[in-house]
Write a protein that holds these residues in place. Structure first.
Motif, PDB file in Angstrom:
ATOM      1  N   ILE A  55     -16.549 -22.057  59.976  1.00  0.00           N
ATOM      2  CA  ILE A  55     -16.221 -22.042  58.852  1.00  0.00           C
ATOM      3  C   ILE A  55     -16.210 -21.433  57.647  1.00  0.00           C
ATOM      4  O   ILE A  55     -17.444 -20.841  57.623  1.00  0.00           O
ATOM      5  CB  ILE A  55     -16.355 -23.766  57.497  1.00  0.00           C
ATOM      6  N   LEU A  56     -15.494 -20.371  56.876  1.00  0.00           N
ATOM      7  CA  LEU A  56     -15.339 -19.728  55.853  1.00  0.00           C
ATOM      8  C   LEU A  56     -14.936 -19.998  55.054  1.00  0.00           C
ATOM      9  O   LEU A  56     -14.488 -20.475  54.451  1.00  0.00           O
ATOM     10  CB  LEU A  56     -15.161 -18.468  56.198  1.00  0.00           C
ATOM     11  N   ILE A  57     -15.868 -20.747  53.612  1.00  0.00           N
ATOM     12  CA  ILE A  57     -15.857 -20.755  52.269  1.00  0.00           C
ATOM     13  C   ILE A  57     -16.173 -19.649  51.700  1.00  0.00           C
ATOM     14  O   ILE A  57     -16.442 -18.340  51.559  1.00  0.00           O
ATOM     15  CB  ILE A  57     -17.179 -21.222  51.972  1.00  0.00           C
ATOM     16  N   MET A  58     -15.005 -19.355  50.413  1.00  0.00           N
ATOM     17  CA  MET A  58     -14.389 -18.319  49.767  1.00  0.00           C
ATOM     18  C   MET A  58     -14.492 -18.538  48.578  1.00  0.00           C
ATOM     19  O   MET A  58     -14.184 -19.836  47.866  1.00  0.00           O
ATOM     20  CB  MET A  58     -13.081 -17.929  50.287  1.00  0.00           C
ATOM     21  N   LYS A  59     -14.997 -17.620  47.321  1.00  0.00           N
ATOM     22  CA  LYS A  59     -15.327 -17.677  46.072  1.00  0.00           C
ATOM     23  C   LYS A  59     -14.705 -16.254  46.068  1.00  0.00           C
ATOM     24  O   LYS A  59     -15.100 -15.668  45.824  1.00  0.00           O
ATOM     25  CB  LYS A  59     -16.199 -17.792  45.823  1.00  0.00           C
ATOM     26  N   ASP A  60     -13.591 -16.897  44.721  1.00  0.00           N
ATOM     27  CA  ASP A  60     -13.595 -14.828  43.552  1.00  0.00           C
ATOM     28  C   ASP A  60     -13.359 -14.079  44.768  1.00  0.00           C
ATOM     29  O   ASP A  60     -13.579 -12.433  44.420  1.00  0.00           O
ATOM     30  CB  ASP A  60     -14.688 -14.569  42.952  1.00  0.00           C
ATOM     31  N   GLY A  61     -12.887 -14.293  45.780  1.00  0.00           N
ATOM     32  CA  GLY A  61     -11.759 -12.876  46.304  1.00  0.00           C
ATOM     33  C   GLY A  61     -13.164 -12.399  47.972  1.00  0.00           C
ATOM     34  O   GLY A  61     -13.141 -11.186  47.770  1.00  0.00           O
ATOM     35  N   GLU A  62     -13.930 -13.183  48.510  1.00  0.00           N
ATOM     36  CA  GLU A  62     -15.266 -12.492  48.586  1.00  0.00           C
ATOM     37  C   GLU A  62     -15.302 -13.753  49.538  1.00  0.00           C
ATOM     38  O   GLU A  62     -15.451 -15.326  49.594  1.00  0.00           O
ATOM     39  CB  GLU A  62     -16.753 -12.745  48.310  1.00  0.00           C
ATOM     40  N   ILE A  63     -15.691 -13.663  51.240  1.00  0.00           N
ATOM     41  CA  ILE A  63     -16.202 -14.927  51.528  1.00  0.00           C
ATOM     42  C   ILE A  63     -17.897 -15.145  51.461  1.00  0.00           C
ATOM     43  O   ILE A  63     -18.853 -14.129  51.523  1.00  0.00           O
ATOM     44  CB  ILE A  63     -16.676 -14.009  53.639  1.00  0.00           C
ATOM     45  N   TRP A  64     -17.845 -16.324  50.440  1.00  0.00           N
ATOM     46  CA  TRP A  64     -18.871 -16.783  49.470  1.00  0.00           C
ATOM     47  C   TRP A  64     -20.059 -16.847  51.304  1.00  0.00           C
ATOM     48  O   TRP A  64     -21.945 -17.204  50.734  1.00  0.00           O
ATOM     49  CB  TRP A  64     -18.787 -17.719  49.182  1.00  0.00           C
ATOM     50  N   GLN A  65     -19.772 -17.832  51.778  1.00  0.00           N
ATOM     51  CA  GLN A  65     -20.766 -18.422  53.061  1.00  0.00           C
ATOM     52  C   GLN A  65     -20.160 -18.856  54.469  1.00  0.00           C
ATOM     53  O   GLN A  65     -18.275 -19.321  53.888  1.00  0.00           O
ATOM     54  CB  GLN A  65     -21.401 -19.581  52.579  1.00  0.00           C
ATOM     55  N   GLU A  66     -20.606 -18.927  55.384  1.00  0.00           N
ATOM     56  CA  GLU A  66     -20.324 -19.301  56.954  1.00  0.00           C
ATOM     57  C   GLU A  66     -20.857 -19.881  57.755  1.00  0.00           C
ATOM     58  O   GLU A  66     -21.190 -19.484  57.089  1.00  0.00           O
ATOM     59  CB  GLU A  66     -18.678 -17.780  57.322  1.00  0.00           C
ATOM     60  N   GLY A  67     -20.184 -20.730  58.780  1.00  0.00           N
ATOM     61  CA  GLY A  67     -21.286 -21.339  59.715  1.00  0.00           C
ATOM     62  C   GLY A  67     -20.990 -21.760  60.053  1.00  0.00           C
ATOM     63  O   GLY A  67     -19.344 -22.683  59.964  1.00  0.00           O
ATOM     64  N   THR A  68     -20.970 -23.300  61.462  1.00  0.00           N
ATOM     65  CA  THR A  68     -20.499 -24.068  61.559  1.00  0.00           C
ATOM     66  C   THR A  68     -20.953 -25.322  60.394  1.00  0.00           C
ATOM     67  O   THR A  68     -21.580 -24.937  59.468  1.00  0.00           O
ATOM     68  CB  THR A  68     -21.822 -24.570  63.012  1.00  0.00           C
ATOM     69  N   LYS A  69     -20.048 -26.344  60.613  1.00  0.00           N
ATOM     70  CA  LYS A  69     -20.598 -27.765  60.325  1.00  0.00           C
ATOM     71  C   LYS A  69     -21.843 -27.831  59.802  1.00  0.00           C
ATOM     72  O   LYS A  69     -22.536 -28.057  58.437  1.00  0.00           O
ATOM     73  CB  LYS A  69     -19.505 -28.822  60.619  1.00  0.00           C
TER      74      LYS A  69
END
Length: 241
Positions: free
Chosen positions: A209-223
């Motif tokens: 899962i990729l979490i995006m914020k303000d045009g950036e990949i803010w955090q990524e990882g599994t659940k």
């Protein structure tokens, strides 16, 4: 595993409005990546750069080892499935012609070949072949979405890009479509990038899962990684809502 998509430090903008800011991402063949984040954070623009619909002003995108800036984009797009909210089927075409549209661009098909392809694709998304002769206006919302997936899969793509494909259907249909998509992914080994606003859907579907914020990949990882180690309050609020 093999790299199938590489996004290398891309920046993208619409006019003076910068949407993506130095985004990098590597996707391995067979991953199911779900992208989530607030409206305007760059999710759809990221998919469009991967499909060559938006050209980055900095950085580069490689798909199956080819730089999009140097390849035949039309040919490349025909090898990438794209499914969006509401399916966006061609209203003047039957279900069969919608499904066979891209494969027929790649090579001339006989009527019998189109029938076989439509039947196989409809069976894959658990719809009866009798729907092949209908027009989109004669389908329910769930049926349209299934046909949209069938159309995206008809040219046997290695990559399927999905932009909130289930956002326009009711909750019961949505859960059914999620299960069907998971089954399709496990059966075919296709690489999927899937945008949603629903964290439950993200957790249910994504191998990453990729979490995006303000045009950036803010955090990524599994659940589990996101739940156990959220980066900050923004991520905590997003995954616990």
């Amino acid at each position: 595993m093999n790299k199938i998509i590489e996004v290398r430090n891309i920046t993208a903008a619409y006019g003076e409005n910068e949407i993506l800011k130095g985004v990098s991402l590597t996707v391995e063949k067979g991953e199911f990546i779900v992208i989530i984040g607030p409206s305007g954070c760059g999710k759809t623009t990221l998919l469009k750069t991967i499909n060559g619909l938006v050209a980055p002003i900095e950085g580069e995108v490689l798909v199956k080892g080819e730089r999009l800036a140097e390849c035949d984009l039309i040919s490349m797009r025909r090898r990438i499935g794209y499914a969006v909210q509401g399916a966006k089927l061609f209203p003047h075409m039957t279900v069969k012609d919608n499904i066979c549209y891209v494969p027929e661009l790649l090579r001339k098909m006989t009527r019998e070949e189109k029938d076989r392809l439509a039947e196989r694709m409809l069976e894959m998304v658990e719809l009866p072949f009798e729907l092949a002769a209908r027009f989109p206006r004669q389908l329910s919302g769930g049926q349209k979405q299934r046909v949209g997936i069938a159309r995206a899969m008809a040219a046997d793509p290695d990559i399927l890009l999905m932009d909130e494909p289930f956002g326009a259907v009711d909750e019961i249909t949505r859960k059914t479509l999620q299960e069907e998509l998971l089954g399709l992914w496990r059966k075919t080994g296709i690489t999927i990038l899937f945008i949603t606003h629903d964290i439950g859907e993200a957790f249910r579907l994504g191998s990453r899962i990729l979490i995006m914020k303000d045009g950036e990949i803010w955090q990524e990882g599994t659940k589990e990684e996101l739940l156990n180690s959220p980066r900050d309050k923004f991520v905590e609020q997003l995954i616990c809502r």
